[in-house]
Design a protein around this motif. Sequence first.
Motif, PDB file in Angstrom:
ATOM      1  N   GLU A 274       0.846  -1.202   0.000  1.00 58.71           N
ATOM      2  CA  GLU A 274       0.000   0.000   0.000  1.00 58.71           C
ATOM      3  C   GLU A 274       0.879   1.249   0.000  1.00 58.71           C
ATOM      4  N   LEU A 275       0.493   2.234  -0.814  1.00 60.10           N
ATOM      5  CA  LEU A 275       1.202   3.515  -0.801  1.00 60.10           C
ATOM      6  C   LEU A 275       0.906   4.224   0.511  1.00 60.10           C
ATOM      7  N   LYS A 276       1.954   4.530   1.264  1.00 66.96           N
ATOM      8  CA  LYS A 276       1.750   5.163   2.568  1.00 66.96           C
ATOM      9  C   LYS A 276       2.123   6.633   2.565  1.00 66.96           C
ATOM     10  N   ALA A 277       3.240   6.971   1.944  1.00 71.63           N
ATOM     11  CA  ALA A 277       3.693   8.359   2.063  1.00 71.63           C
ATOM     12  C   ALA A 277       4.722   8.703   0.996  1.00 71.63           C
ATOM     13  N   ILE A 278       4.733   9.977   0.678  1.00 74.59           N
ATOM     14  CA  ILE A 278       5.735  10.552  -0.217  1.00 74.59           C
ATOM     15  C   ILE A 278       6.505  11.596   0.589  1.00 74.59           C
ATOM     16  N   ARG A 279       7.809  11.584   0.452  1.00 73.19           N
ATOM     17  CA  ARG A 279       8.628  12.675   1.021  1.00 73.19           C
ATOM     18  C   ARG A 279       9.495  13.186  -0.112  1.00 73.19           C
ATOM     19  N   PHE A 280       9.238  14.405  -0.526  1.00 78.44           N
ATOM     20  CA  PHE A 280       9.973  14.951  -1.663  1.00 78.44           C
ATOM     21  C   PHE A 280      10.142  16.449  -1.456  1.00 78.44           C
ATOM     22  N   ASN A 281      11.409  16.881  -1.303  1.00 72.04           N
ATOM     23  CA  ASN A 281      11.664  18.298  -1.071  1.00 72.04           C
ATOM     24  C   ASN A 281      13.115  18.586  -1.422  1.00 72.04           C
ATOM     25  N   ASN A 282      13.324  19.198  -2.565  1.00 71.98           N
ATOM     26  CA  ASN A 282      14.701  19.376  -3.055  1.00 71.98           C
ATOM     27  C   ASN A 282      15.555  20.194  -2.101  1.00 71.98           C
ATOM     28  N   ARG A 283      14.909  21.059  -1.275  1.00 72.77           N
ATOM     29  CA  ARG A 283      15.695  21.886  -0.349  1.00 72.77           C
ATOM     30  C   ARG A 283      16.176  21.088   0.858  1.00 72.77           C
ATOM     31  N   SER A 284      15.560  19.954   1.101  1.00 73.35           N
ATOM     32  CA  SER A 284      15.830  19.242   2.359  1.00 73.35           C
ATOM     33  C   SER A 284      16.517  17.889   2.191  1.00 73.35           C
ATOM     34  N   PHE A 285      16.776  17.485   0.933  1.00 71.19           N
ATOM     35  CA  PHE A 285      17.476  16.208   0.773  1.00 71.19           C
ATOM     36  C   PHE A 285      18.901  16.336   1.292  1.00 71.19           C
ATOM     37  N   ALA A 286      19.304  15.395   2.101  1.00 75.50           N
ATOM     38  CA  ALA A 286      20.695  15.301   2.532  1.00 75.50           C
ATOM     39  C   ALA A 286      21.402  14.341   1.576  1.00 75.50           C
ATOM     40  N   ALA A 287      22.697  14.123   1.799  1.00 73.60           N
ATOM     41  CA  ALA A 287      23.419  13.150   0.971  1.00 73.60           C
ATOM     42  C   ALA A 287      22.752  11.787   1.141  1.00 73.60           C
ATOM     43  N   ILE A 288      22.530  11.116   0.032  1.00 73.10           N
ATOM     44  CA  ILE A 288      21.888   9.797   0.075  1.00 73.10           C
ATOM     45  C   ILE A 288      22.992   8.755   0.226  1.00 73.10           C
ATOM     46  N   THR A 289      22.987   8.067   1.337  1.00 74.25           N
ATOM     47  CA  THR A 289      24.095   7.156   1.651  1.00 74.25           C
ATOM     48  C   THR A 289      23.620   5.733   1.924  1.00 74.25           C
ATOM     49  N   ASP A 290      22.335   5.473   1.683  1.00 79.72           N
ATOM     50  CA  ASP A 290      21.803   4.147   2.001  1.00 79.72           C
ATOM     51  C   ASP A 290      21.443   3.358   0.745  1.00 79.72           C
ATOM     52  N   VAL A 291      22.026   3.770  -0.374  1.00 77.57           N
ATOM     53  CA  VAL A 291      21.810   3.068  -1.635  1.00 77.57           C
ATOM     54  C   VAL A 291      23.151   2.432  -2.014  1.00 77.57           C
ATOM     55  N   PRO A 292      23.170   1.130  -2.304  1.00 70.57           N
ATOM     56  CA  PRO A 292      24.450   0.508  -2.646  1.00 70.57           C
ATOM     57  C   PRO A 292      25.057   1.122  -3.906  1.00 70.57           C
ATOM     58  N   PHE A 293      26.365   1.085  -4.004  1.00 71.99           N
ATOM     59  CA  PHE A 293      27.085   1.643  -5.152  1.00 71.99           C
ATOM     60  C   PHE A 293      26.459   1.184  -6.468  1.00 71.99           C
ATOM     61  N   GLU A 294      26.171  -0.106  -6.564  1.00 71.23           N
ATOM     62  CA  GLU A 294      25.658  -0.701  -7.822  1.00 71.23           C
ATOM     63  C   GLU A 294      24.292  -0.131  -8.199  1.00 71.23           C
ATOM     64  N   ALA A 295      23.543   0.355  -7.205  1.00 73.63           N
ATOM     65  CA  ALA A 295      22.181   0.820  -7.482  1.00 73.63           C
ATOM     66  C   ALA A 295      22.081   2.339  -7.592  1.00 73.63           C
ATOM     67  N   MET A 296      23.174   3.055  -7.286  1.00 69.82           N
ATOM     68  CA  MET A 296      23.072   4.522  -7.164  1.00 69.82           C
ATOM     69  C   MET A 296      22.676   5.202  -8.479  1.00 69.82           C
ATOM     70  N   GLU A 297      23.207   4.739  -9.610  1.00 73.51           N
ATOM     71  CA  GLU A 297      22.845   5.400 -10.869  1.00 73.51           C
ATOM     72  C   GLU A 297      21.374   5.190 -11.196  1.00 73.51           C
ATOM     73  N   THR A 298      20.888   3.991 -10.947  1.00 75.40           N
ATOM     74  CA  THR A 298      19.460   3.704 -11.141  1.00 75.40           C
ATOM     75  C   THR A 298      18.627   4.571 -10.196  1.00 75.40           C
ATOM     76  N   TYR A 299      19.106   4.692  -8.955  1.00 74.53           N
ATOM     77  CA  TYR A 299      18.391   5.499  -7.965  1.00 74.53           C
ATOM     78  C   TYR A 299      18.261   6.947  -8.451  1.00 74.53           C
TER      79      TYR A 299
END
Length: 380
Positions: free
Chosen positions: A279-304
């Motif tokens: 079930e879709l629960k929530a969206i969080r999207f705010n370009n001013r508030s994104f921090a460095a994304i560090t929880d995506v594996p190296f292999e998946a980062m470009e896809t992310y």
Amino acid sequence: MASVAIDPSGTFLSLGLAGKSLRFHAVWLRDNAWDPQTRSPGNGQRLIALREIDPRTRIAAAEIAAGKLRVTFAPQERTIDYDLAWLEANAYDRASGNEIGWTAPDVETWDAHLGANIPVAKFDSVRSDLAARRDWLAKVARYGFGKLENGPVEDGALFDVVDLFGYVRETNYGRHFEVRTEVNPTNLAYTGLGLQAHTDNPYRDPVPSVQVLYCLESSAAGGENMVVDGFRAARRLREENAEWFDVLTSHCARYEYAGEEGVALRARRPMIELAPDGELKAIRFNNRSFAAITDVPFEAMETYYAAYRRLGEIIDDPAMEVTFRLEPGESFVVDNTRVLHARKAYSGIGKRWLQGCYSDMDGLRSTLAWLERLPPEAAQ
Ligand code: FE2
């Protein structure tokens, strides 16, 4: 005519009801008994813990009697009557059949086609007429936002809006915040400035799930409010590229705000959040508030990043947006876990003054559910 058959194991029974066969487990039935020893007759709260139900609980006997299902359990002998309509409403013996990204039946996603049919009501009417309040809150829950017109042009009137359904959620920005903009030719930074549609405060956990914006002054041309249904945007992303949807739902993004003394807010949540059953629960999207994304594996980062970019493009697509103007005395309420909002650029000279505050959807849904249970005469 209802019928019942006990499985020889005694661990479940099959209830024939309205042409359906619904299975219920012994332990589930025992746990959901409504007798006064199990549930408080006053407030409906459960009086026992599961540890007080014997793990060997079996169905010893079952019959339909006087329009109820009567079950006798063993080894702790106890006979309980169940309301058939309650059992039908709470049956769990069904194929899930839900697609990833499903939403509840009372949620309707939308795009620009919603157009002028935005959920709107008169401020006085939702305050004084409970049926009107119920209908408006139902629309806010269904579409994720709603507008109120003809309210007072008065400092603090936004709190009267919150009083319709819940409580203010105070934050480091205060009980409310001021949004004052003076648009003049010497300050071109403001005149052309629109904001990308976003959800507010994604760096909080839990996030404030309702935002209220109340307009007190609006003499500048332009500056319309714009909303985008984040659930529709997420679904569109999935239709275009399921892998991109999956990479955003299965990894956490990071959000932060440390823009003032004494504050260092951080949260770690997916951009698109699903319940375990999709079930879709929530969206969080705010370009001013994104921090460095560090929880995506190296292999998946470009896809992310490809997925993140495309979600942003979908959110920016005019085919997704609904715009409306807030005049003095008008306000809007938005489900901040679902609907993104933005302000369009100004095109003229003037002033704009809004007051904003946060509240929560659980209070709104509680008020709505309570109003829906009121008998029609009491709701007038
Ligand atoms: Fe905002």
